[in-house]
Enzyme design. Structure first.
Site, PDB file in Angstrom:
ATOM      1  CD  GLU A  76      -4.095 -67.345  62.948  1.00  0.00           C
ATOM      2  OE1 GLU A  76      -4.118 -66.645  63.949  1.00  0.00           O
ATOM      3  OE2 GLU A  76      -4.288 -66.917  61.788  1.00  0.00           O
ATOM      4  CE1 TYR A 124      -3.832 -59.871  62.819  1.00  0.00           C
ATOM      5  CE2 TYR A 124      -1.799 -61.110  63.101  1.00  0.00           C
ATOM      6  CZ  TYR A 124      -2.802 -60.629  62.291  1.00  0.00           C
ATOM      7  OH  TYR A 124      -2.784 -60.903  60.946  1.00  0.00           O
ATOM      8  CB  THR A 245     -27.482 -22.815  30.809  1.00  0.00           C
ATOM      9  OG1 THR A 245     -26.715 -22.133  31.808  1.00  0.00           O
ATOM     10  CG2 THR A 245     -27.133 -22.269  29.436  1.00  0.00           C
ATOM     11  NE  ARG A 246     -24.804 -17.796  30.041  1.00  0.00           N
ATOM     12  CZ  ARG A 246     -24.017 -17.012  30.787  1.00  0.00           C
ATOM     13  NH1 ARG A 246     -24.574 -16.035  31.491  1.00  0.00           N
ATOM     14  NH2 ARG A 246     -22.717 -17.222  30.838  1.00  0.00           N
TER      15      ARG A 246
END
Length: 361
Positions: A76, A124, A245-246
């Site tokens: 290849e 392969y 928050t809270r």
């Protein structure tokens, strides 16, 4: 080219290969000595101009006393134009060598591996050959388990899946029928047990009563038009609440009905509840919310790609309630175009000073 699979053996005769020492063949400190013992060898010669025929004949001559069944060599070219050779060798019996130079062709030294999946390795090598050379006949390795055995195992597993009524019972039956597999693949069986017997969706129990927001000019209108009633076929708008928050945002949102709840990260690996009426995104920075347009825009189907799972398609079509504090205000992280889109697909509300979802005593 894709990487070669070199995991479990397809049949008999698999061997082990140890990493080859440096080109000179000398073992350096901390480096394992080379040893190869296998029936199937996979070789790669990088930047090698030798033709497949010449290489194959040299390898065949070297193995003439080793009862070689089959040799296949392909050439290849890399993207840079340099040639390389792949060679697959099959022998009748296990072949052993401790010489890292055994398969050298002139000055060309290969990467050497035991081909633990012979058929896959050969496939392969044959994938994109520019030219090739072949000797002998490839003999497919015998499968260790007969078709009758496989059918029997499949039948046993089907019976376990059909008769088990809980995770513990399923795992107990697997352990009794397949003790070896249970010992080495317990995590996989636990995964399948969780898939067969998922936890029922948990019902949220609020720690305290939340304020009734039905009369709120913004939130109350969203509840009425997008959550409790809506026009079929029309995508619903989500609700975005930004505030300190809270203030009871989370408890209020979670008490509205069945929902998916995500805090700190959106996890699509969790079991999807098709009975959920809405999603809650709680304290998650804008940049960490995947598929945010699909979620905020109440799109009917979402294709998600969980970090540690497979891509999948989930049904949606329900709005989100997005809860953030001022330091993670999504709108501050968006482009002008994204802000415009967001306002078109979500009701945006910033809590007023002192405003809370916690009812006054």
């Amino acid at each position: 080219m894709s990487s070669l699979p070199v995991s479990e053996s397809e049949g008999e005769g698999s061997g082990t290969s140890v990493q080859v020492p440096s080109r000179g063949g000398q073992v350096t400190p901390g480096e394992k000595a080379f040893s190869l013992r296998t029936k199937h060898v996979f070789l790669t010669y990088p930047r090698c101009p030798i033709s497949p025929e010449e290489a194959g004949q040299k390898i065949a001559d070297r193995l003439k006393n080793k009862k070689c069944n089959y040799i296949y060599i392909s050439r290849e070219f890399h993207a840079d134009g340099e040639p390389h050779l792949h060679a697959f060798v099959q022998l009748e019996a296990n072949f052993r060598t401790t010489s890292p130079k055994y398969f050298d062709l002139d000055e060309f030294h290969p990467n050497i591996q035991a081909a633990r999946q012979p058929a896959s390795t050969l496939k392969y090598c044959m994938k994109h050959p520019e030219s090739s050379w072949e000797f002998g006949k490839f003999l497919k390795p015998k499968v260790n388990r007969s078709p009758t055995q496989s059918a029997s195992r499949d039948k046993t597993m089907k019976q376990i899946m059909a008769n088990a009524t809980s995770r513990d019972e399923y795992l107990s039956m697997v352990r009794k029928s397949f003790p070896f597999e249970w010992a080495v693949r317990l995590q996989q069986f636990q995964y399948s047990a969780n898939a067969l017997f998922p936890d029922p969706p948990q019902t949220y129990s609020a720690p305290y009563a939340s304020r009734d927001m039905s009369d709120h000019p913004v939130i109350g209108e969203w509840l009425q038009q997008e959550l409790y009633t809506w026009s079929p076929g029309v995508r619903r708008r989500s609700l975005y609440i930004c505030g300190p928050t809270r203030t009871g945002k989370t408890s209020w949102a979670r008490s509205l009905g069945t929902h998916h709840y995500w805090q700190h990260s959106v996890n699509f690996l969790e079991e999807w509840n098709c009975q959920a009426q809405f999603n809650i995104i709680d304290d998650i920075p804008f940049k960490f919310v995947p598929c945010w347009k699909g979620l905020v825009g109440s799109q009917y189907d979402l294709t998600v790609n969980p970090k540690y799972g497979k891509k999948k398609r989930i049904p949606n079509g329900i709005p989100c309630i997005i809860l953030v504090n001022e330091d993670e205000d999504w709108l501050q992280s968006m482009s002008t175009q994204q802000v415009d889109w967001f306002h078109g697909n979500a009701v945006v509300y910033h809590l007023l000073p002192g405003e809370t979802f916690i009812p006054s005593e």
